[in-house]
Enzyme design. Structure first.
Site, PDB file in Angstrom:
ATOM      1  N   ILE A 179       5.124  15.665 -40.295  1.00 54.41           N
ATOM      2  CA  ILE A 179       5.787  14.795 -41.263  1.00 54.41           C
ATOM      3  C   ILE A 179       6.876  13.964 -40.596  1.00 54.41           C
ATOM      4  CG2 ILE A 179       7.099  14.707 -43.412  1.00 54.41           C
ATOM      5  CD1 ILE A 179       5.822  17.411 -44.159  1.00 54.41           C
ATOM      6  N   TYR A 238      11.512  32.520 -46.546  1.00 55.30           N
ATOM      7  CA  TYR A 238      11.490  31.083 -46.259  1.00 55.30           C
ATOM      8  C   TYR A 238      12.175  30.289 -47.373  1.00 55.30           C
ATOM      9  CZ  TYR A 238       9.620  26.333 -45.889  1.00 55.30           C
ATOM     10  OH  TYR A 238       9.485  24.970 -45.839  1.00 55.30           O
ATOM     11  N   VAL A 278      -3.982  22.748 -46.218  1.00 52.03           N
ATOM     12  CA  VAL A 278      -5.346  23.003 -46.687  1.00 52.03           C
ATOM     13  C   VAL A 278      -6.191  21.736 -46.709  1.00 52.03           C
ATOM     14  CG1 VAL A 278      -4.812  22.711 -49.145  1.00 52.03           C
ATOM     15  CG2 VAL A 278      -6.683  24.211 -48.448  1.00 52.03           C
ATOM     16  N   ILE A 324      17.325  23.900 -32.077  1.00 53.25           N
ATOM     17  CA  ILE A 324      18.541  23.768 -32.888  1.00 53.25           C
ATOM     18  C   ILE A 324      19.385  25.042 -32.892  1.00 53.25           C
ATOM     19  CG2 ILE A 324      17.631  21.950 -34.357  1.00 53.25           C
ATOM     20  CD1 ILE A 324      17.105  24.058 -36.516  1.00 53.25           C
ATOM     21  N   ALA A 352      13.544  19.952 -38.909  1.00 53.81           N
ATOM     22  CA  ALA A 352      13.205  21.132 -38.105  1.00 53.81           C
ATOM     23  C   ALA A 352      13.346  22.414 -38.920  1.00 53.81           C
ATOM     24  CB  ALA A 352      14.105  21.202 -36.877  1.00 53.81           C
ATOM     25  N   LEU A 387       9.373  21.667 -29.627  1.00 49.27           N
ATOM     26  CA  LEU A 387       7.918  21.648 -29.402  1.00 49.27           C
ATOM     27  C   LEU A 387       7.261  22.996 -29.667  1.00 49.27           C
ATOM     28  CD1 LEU A 387       7.664  19.387 -26.214  1.00 49.27           C
ATOM     29  CD2 LEU A 387       7.494  18.714 -28.609  1.00 49.27           C
TER      30      LEU A 387
END
Length: 229
Positions: free
Chosen positions: A12, A142, A185, A52, A74, A33
């Site tokens: 994104i 999360y 998906v 970060i 990130a 990466l």
């Protein structure tokens, strides 16, 4: 305007970085990466391979680039990994984001655009479609870590005047989406159909998801430069 896109080698954020450059902005990218790809990097952007969680290295990037705006994509974004390793999830999504916010405060950034999550912060919705004022009740680490940073941003705005916009993405699809990851998906099914493989749908087929094309997300990130404080 100079914009630092954090996580800019990802699916994104690389599309967002491209749009910023096409709009005439100067862009620098930070990415470790871990999931981002070098081939996604726009050659017109300056690239720093930094995690970060590395506060000193991140501060050096801010000192060198002196951006006006930070676009923070990130994250540790694998829901399943957040459940099996919640400490790592918090280290990246909370402590890493705090490093970004602290650097933004230290170097006088005008605004942070922070990417949160739609479904994961609300948990099981009480109604559909889910309005922004629906109760926040995340079911996974999360969702907890992504929403926690929203509170930090609010506090930094109130205490330090650091402007911010939060974008809570639904399921994003489009060019550069990885069909081999945990999510995505649309990319997964597309690749399977191209190969002639039968896609697998788990459950009874009645589950619903909210999808948005990456180009529309890009437009939101462009608008957020001047709106949505």
């Amino acid at each position: 305007m100079k914009i630092l896109v954090i996580g800019g080698a990802g699916f994104i954020a690389s599309n967002v970085a491209d749009a910023y450059i096409e709009s005439g902005h100067e862009v620098a990218i930070v990415d470790n990466l871990a999931t981002g790809k070098r081939e996604n990097l726009n050659p017109a952007a300056t690239f720093h391979e930094v995690d970060i969680r590395q506060a000193d290295a991140l501060s050096e990037v801010f000192a060198a680039e002196r951006p006006d705006v930070v676009n923070h994509h990130a994250a540790q974004m694998d829901v399943r990994k957040s459940v099996t390793d919640p400490v790592y999830d918090a280290q990246v999504n909370i402590l890493g984001s705090l490093n970004v916010i602290e650097c933004s405060k230290q170097y006088g950034i005008k605004k942070i655009i922070y990417i949160s999550t739609g479904g994961a912060v609300f948990g099981e919705p009480s109604r559909c479609p889910v309005p922004e004022d629906d109760p926040i009740d995340p079911l996974c680490p999360y969702g907890i870590t992504k929403h926690t940073v929203e509170h930090y941003l609010s506090a930094y705005w109130k205490n330090d005047g650091l402007r911010y916009t939060v974008l809570r993405y639904p399921n994003v699809y489009g060019p550069r989406q990885d069909p081999h990851g945990e999510a995505g998906v649309v990319a997964i099914f597309s690749e399977q159909m191209i190969r002639g493989t039968q896609p697998n749908i788990f459950g009874d087929g009645t589950k619903t998801r909210d999808y948005v094309f990456v180009g529309d997300v890009v437009r939101a990130n462009l608008l957020a430069l001047e709106h949505g404080d």
